[in-house]
Design a protein around this motif. Structure first.
Motif, PDB file in Angstrom:
ATOM      1  N   ARG A 169      -1.228   1.916   0.225  1.00 53.94           N
ATOM      2  CA  ARG A 169       0.142   1.827  -0.241  1.00 53.94           C
ATOM      3  C   ARG A 169       0.990   0.859   0.582  1.00 53.94           C
ATOM      4  N   LEU A 170       0.630   0.624   1.823  1.00 50.50           N
ATOM      5  CA  LEU A 170       1.469  -0.196   2.691  1.00 50.50           C
ATOM      6  C   LEU A 170       1.078  -1.656   2.680  1.00 50.50           C
ATOM      7  N   TYR A 171       0.098  -2.031   1.869  1.00 46.08           N
ATOM      8  CA  TYR A 171      -0.413  -3.389   1.927  1.00 46.08           C
ATOM      9  C   TYR A 171      -0.399  -4.031   0.554  1.00 46.08           C
ATOM     10  N   ASP A 172      -0.625  -5.332   0.531  1.00 46.51           N
ATOM     11  CA  ASP A 172      -0.688  -6.073  -0.717  1.00 46.51           C
ATOM     12  C   ASP A 172      -2.127  -6.117  -1.202  1.00 46.51           C
ATOM     13  N   THR A 173      -2.324  -5.945  -2.499  1.00 45.49           N
ATOM     14  CA  THR A 173      -3.665  -5.970  -3.059  1.00 45.49           C
ATOM     15  C   THR A 173      -3.760  -7.005  -4.162  1.00 45.49           C
ATOM     16  N   THR A 174      -4.978  -7.424  -4.414  1.00 47.63           N
ATOM     17  CA  THR A 174      -5.268  -8.383  -5.477  1.00 47.63           C
ATOM     18  C   THR A 174      -6.366  -7.821  -6.352  1.00 47.63           C
TER      19      THR A 174
END
Length: 235
Positions: A169-174
């Motif tokens: 939840r705290l990070y950016d995903t691709t």
């Protein structure tokens, strides 16, 4: 003053809108990374992720030593929604949870998820129906992590991204997606009630965080029920 902190996907959408509205003109430079980071209240890493996505989507190009510039044409890029309800000609009306279990990874999963052969993988299988006919076989593979809760007594057909998001939840995903027509393997054929080797649409979805795989999903779709619709954004 309260500041909103944006994720890189939201920043991409905002910059795309500004390009489409002519706020950023073709072949003109975007503001520097530091300026964008201050504007959206995020780190420079988030801005770089957003710029990388804009480059991949054909909105921006880089001039070494000078910065990032707006591409003149952006209307040959298409956006697809790959939610099951968006890839079917007619909506599914029933979902069946076939099972959820912890398994040892196959060679394929070791390769794609970059896990150790003795690690634990959560496997979740779903079957989507149109009437009495199974139309989508959905298999989801997620490396187990402490605190993960992919099932409970009121388990519903949950977005693959939402389950993976419990960890991230705290990070950016691709998301990376591969679409191809393939002969149906034995297991999927049995689930879809079709003959083995019958052509189906196979949609493979991988979610990564800065090249770190978080999960893999395979959607086997009966070809006569599958549709793909893309939308382009005109400047």
């Amino acid at each position: 003053m309260f500041l909103i902190s944006y994720k890189y996907g939201e920043i991409c959408d905002t910059i795309k809108y500004k390009i489409q509205q002519g706020i950023y003109s073709p072949n003109t430079p975007l503001p520097p990374e530091n300026t964008l980071a201050e504007e959206y209240n995020v780190s420079r890493i988030t801005i770089r992720n957003a710029l990388r996505s804009l480059i991949e989507d054909g909105y921006v190009y880089t001039v070494p030593g000078k910065g990032n510039y707006v591409l003149e044409k952006v209307n040959d890029k298409f956006t697809f929604s790959l939610k099951p309800e968006s890839i079917l000609k007619d909506p599914y009306d029933r979902v069946e949870l076939l099972g959820s279990e912890i398994i040892k990874p196959t060679i394929e999963l070791v390769y794609h998820l970059r896990v150790a052969p003795d690690s634990r993988i959560v496997l979740i299988n779903w079957l989507l129906y149109r009437g009495m006919l199974p139309v989508v076989y959905d298999t989801q593979f997620i490396p187990y992590f402490p605190g993960m809760t992919p099932w409970n007594e009121d388990f519903h057909y949950t977005s693959f991204s939402e389950i993976v998001g419990q960890r991230n939840r705290l990070y950016d995903t691709t998301e990376r997606v591969h679409i191809e027509a393939v002969p149906c393997d034995a297991e999927a054929a049995q689930r879809l009630e079709i003959a083995e080797d019958t052509p189906v649409m196979l949609i493979t979805q991988n979610i990564v965080d800065n090249e770190d795989p978080l999960g893999m999903r395979k959607l086997y779709v009966r070809r006569e029920f599958c549709k793909l619709t893309g939308f382009s954004y005109l400047p």
